[in-house]
Design a protein around this motif. Structure first.
Motif, short mmCIF file in Angstrom:
data_model
loop_
_atom_site.label_atom_id
_atom_site.label_comp_id
_atom_site.label_asym_id
_atom_site.label_seq_id
_atom_site.Cartn_x
_atom_site.Cartn_y
_atom_site.Cartn_z
N ASP A 1 34.29 41.02 32.84
CA ASP A 1 33.74 40.85 34.28
C ASP A 1 32.28 40.38 34.19
O ASP A 1 32.05 40.12 32.86
CB ASP A 1 34.12 42.28 34.78
CG ASP A 1 33.25 43.51 34.32
OD1 ASP A 1 32.19 43.16 33.26
OD2 ASP A 1 33.24 44.62 34.41
N LYS A 2 31.80 40.50 35.25
CA LYS A 2 30.49 39.59 35.33
C LYS A 2 29.18 40.63 34.74
O LYS A 2 28.21 40.15 34.38
CB LYS A 2 29.84 39.27 36.57
CG LYS A 2 30.06 40.40 37.63
CD LYS A 2 29.94 40.03 39.11
CE LYS A 2 30.05 40.91 39.99
NZ LYS A 2 29.94 40.01 41.54
N CYS A 3 29.70 41.99 34.11
CA CYS A 3 28.82 42.74 33.83
C CYS A 3 28.86 42.67 32.07
O CYS A 3 28.52 43.47 31.29
CB CYS A 3 28.92 44.23 34.03
SG CYS A 3 28.20 44.58 35.79
N GLY A 4 30.08 41.89 31.73
CA GLY A 4 30.18 42.04 30.33
C GLY A 4 31.04 42.78 29.69
O GLY A 4 31.31 43.18 28.34
N THR A 5 31.91 43.66 30.28
CA THR A 5 32.85 44.50 29.94
C THR A 5 34.20 43.87 29.65
O THR A 5 34.65 43.20 30.32
CB THR A 5 33.20 45.66 30.82
OG1 THR A 5 31.64 46.54 31.05
CG2 THR A 5 34.04 46.81 30.60
N VAL A 6 34.71 44.12 28.60
CA VAL A 6 35.97 43.38 28.03
C VAL A 6 37.04 44.35 28.32
O VAL A 6 37.08 45.55 27.79
CB VAL A 6 35.92 43.18 26.43
CG1 VAL A 6 37.33 42.52 26.12
CG2 VAL A 6 34.83 42.20 26.16
N TYR A 7 38.34 43.81 28.84
CA TYR A 7 39.46 44.57 29.01
C TYR A 7 40.59 43.97 28.51
O TYR A 7 40.63 42.80 28.45
CB TYR A 7 39.76 44.56 30.82
CG TYR A 7 38.45 45.24 31.55
CD1 TYR A 7 38.88 46.55 31.96
CD2 TYR A 7 37.43 44.73 31.98
CE1 TYR A 7 37.91 47.32 32.73
CE2 TYR A 7 36.34 45.45 32.79
CZ TYR A 7 36.67 46.89 33.08
OH TYR A 7 35.64 47.29 33.61
N GLU A 8 41.59 44.77 28.06
CA GLU A 8 42.90 44.51 27.36
C GLU A 8 43.58 43.86 28.69
O GLU A 8 43.78 44.30 29.72
CB GLU A 8 43.63 45.74 27.03
CG GLU A 8 45.03 45.44 26.34
CD GLU A 8 45.72 46.85 26.01
OE1 GLU A 8 46.60 46.46 25.08
OE2 GLU A 8 45.13 47.78 26.03
N GLY A 9 44.22 42.92 28.38
CA GLY A 9 45.25 42.02 29.54
C GLY A 9 46.66 42.43 28.95
O GLY A 9 47.14 43.63 28.94
N ARG A 10 47.48 41.45 28.99
CA ARG A 10 48.95 41.59 28.32
C ARG A 10 49.12 42.65 27.35
O ARG A 10 48.43 42.47 26.31
CB ARG A 10 49.47 40.29 28.06
CG ARG A 10 50.94 40.36 27.89
CD ARG A 10 51.58 38.66 27.81
NE ARG A 10 51.62 38.40 29.22
CZ ARG A 10 52.65 37.56 29.68
NH1 ARG A 10 53.64 37.22 28.82
NH2 ARG A 10 52.82 37.15 31.01
N ALA A 11 50.11 43.44 27.72
CA ALA A 11 50.35 44.74 26.54
C ALA A 11 51.07 44.03 25.53
O ALA A 11 51.48 42.99 25.36
CB ALA A 11 51.24 45.60 27.25
N GLY A 12 50.82 44.83 24.12
CA GLY A 12 51.25 44.53 22.99
C GLY A 12 50.29 44.77 21.85
O GLY A 12 50.71 44.68 20.60
N GLY A 13 48.85 45.06 22.07
CA GLY A 13 47.79 45.35 20.96
C GLY A 13 46.94 44.29 20.96
O GLY A 13 47.15 43.26 20.99
N VAL A 14 45.65 44.91 21.14
CA VAL A 14 44.54 43.79 21.33
C VAL A 14 44.20 43.20 19.89
O VAL A 14 43.69 42.05 20.17
CB VAL A 14 43.17 44.62 21.89
CG1 VAL A 14 43.50 45.25 23.05
CG2 VAL A 14 42.83 45.71 20.69
#
Length: 477
Positions: free
Chosen positions: A353-366
């Motif tokens: 996001d624009k605040c720089g937080t990283v989010y896991e997307g598609r499931a299966g393990g980052v």
């Protein structure tokens, strides 16, 4: 540079990244479940305090949210660009009696058909009752998706679609879709307009209320209400975070190097062991953290061999969101990708996001090479990182650019890739490169480098050089 030969201080998931599962199994649940079971490694060790990832944790796991799918109707004939427009070339609807929604998009029957025209929408705020100005919806969304010939692409569920647009909490909608009739006023000389795709429908997506406007709750993992599917998605990150965790914590450089040894130690050369080039692992909000309803996606996970390249995207959902709303935005995109477009899961591997937080997307393990649906033709052996927003005219925030660089430095470093380097990827088929062609690409590329598209937007694409050099510096190169 610290030395890591023989270090085994943490019990991270060993040798799981290289697991390969055929992409063709993507939408065949029975086969997929068997393949996932066959590909699963032995029960991993867990970090101190982590719950073992054996067996489902059952309990209530309903996540609010819904999709209203409304068919469009021909609108009265009018004029546009100086030319008459027949009713068959303009469709839309106006409704003031719909349930609350926060994200919109338009879908149609054939995913191979492009919408040659414009899509404009205005919405009524549920809070104030006022109508917004007309907004353009990005119609060029056929460049995203699973590779041609894969089961996810050919399973009979995929639809053509515009990009989704975040509009905030709304309870009224006015939509118009117009075919492109050209710019000429001489009807006898102009090319005939391309008809609108068949089966046009407006999708109104309600993301639900959890985990709430205050963002993900990351104090303690919650396992009592995990469904079987949620347990599997969380367990895919076993060794990186406890079962049910809402975030994977950041590591410093030394601990990341130790993690690399545990994850891929058997594949590292002596030189890589002595001086690994990998950026410190960033904090990552898990699917649990942003409130993914795991019952929506197809069961099981699909893996490719490695992550040789990262493709940078923008979601084209607009920039009118607060960072506290990011979980809601991601849940909306997820629901739109799965329920409206027919994909097996959200297409991107990560979102920022624009605040720089990283989010896991598609499931299966980052930390694993999860097969995504982000760059048609080049999903294998790559990772898709999407910055939430639209960056054709607006500059991405410095926090987002820095976060993409940190994420790429870590993820690509797991596979020994130099962010400033080049690599070869084999095309699965697209509008720039034919199927089977080996293409020489930057290790960090924009979506448009693999497919003719505006994505990731002109302003974000201009930042790729900075992202490459910063990511390389984070890797100690």
């Amino acid at each position: 540079m610290s030395k890591i030969r023989g270090m085994r201080r943490y019990g991270f998931l060993a040798s799981s990244i290289g697991v390969t599962c055929a992409a063709g199994l993507a939408l065949v649940p029975g086969v997929l479940a068997g393949a996932a079971a066959a590909a699963a490694p032995a029960a991993p060790a867990t970090t101190a305090g982590a719950a073992p990832a054996t067996g489902p944790v059952t309990g209530p796991a309903a996540v609010p949210g819904s999709t209203q799918s409304l068919p469009l109707a021909p609108r009265a004939a009018g004029r546009t660009r100086g030319r008459a427009v027949g009713a068959a070339l303009e469709q839309g609807l106006r409704r003031a009696d719909v349930r609350h929604f926060s994200l919109v998009g338009v879908v149609w029957d054939n995913p191979a058909t492009e919408l040659h025209g414009s899509v404009q929408i205005r919405t009524r705020s549920a809070a104030t009752g006022t109508w917004s100005d007309w907004q353009d919806v990005d119609t060029h969304n056929t460049d995203h998706g699973a590779d041609p010939g894969t089961a996810e692409r050919t399973g009979g569920h995929i639809r053509g679609a515009t990009a989704p647009l975040w509009v905030g909490d709304s309870d009224g909608v006015d939509l118009r879709v117009r075919a492109d009739t050209g710019d000429r006023t001489d009807d006898t000389a102009a090319e005939p307009p391309v008809p609108l795709p068949s089966g046009l429908r407006l999708e109104l997506v309600d993301p639900g209320d959890t985990p709430g406007e205050d963002g993900p709750q990351t104090d303690q993992p919650r396992t009592g209400d995990l469904s079987e599917a949620a347990t599997a998605a969380s367990a895919a990150n076993s060794g990186l975070a406890p079962l049910g965790a809402t975030e994977i914590p950041a590591l410093d450089r030394a601990d990341t190097e130790r993690e690399l040894l545990d994850l891929r130690g058997d594949e590292l050369t002596d030189a890589q062991r002595a001086e690994p080039h990998i950026g410190a692992r960033p904090r990552i909000v898990t699917r649990r953290g942003w409130g993914a309803d795991e019952s929506l996606r197809s069961p099981g996970f699909v893996y490719t061999k490695k992550a040789k390249a990262a493709f940078v995207h923008h979601t084209a959902t607009g920039n009118n969101y607060r960072c506290s709303q990011t979980p809601s935005v991601i849940r909306s995109i997820y629901r739109y990708h799965v329920k409206s477009m027919g994909w097996r899961d959200i297409g991107y591997n990560f979102l920022v996001d624009k605040c720089g937080t990283v989010y896991e997307g598609r499931a299966g393990g980052v930390a694993k090479a999860v097969l995504g649906a982000h760059t048609m033709g080049f999903n294998s052996n790559s990772v898709g990182i999407a910055v939430i927003g639209t960056y054709s005219r607006s500059k991405p925030s410095s926090a987002a650019v820095k976060a993409v660089a940190r994420l790429a430095a870590w993820k690509l470093g797991l596979y020994g890739m130099n962010p400033r380097g080049k690599t070869y990827l084999k095309s699965g088929g697209g509008n720039l490169y034919g199927k089977g062609k080996n293409v020489h690409l930057n290790v960090i590329s924009g979506h448009r480098d693999g497919f003719a598209t505006d994505c990731p937007g002109r302003k974000l694409y201009a930042k790729l050089g900075t992202i490459r050099s910063t990511a390389a510096r984070y890797q100690g190169r």
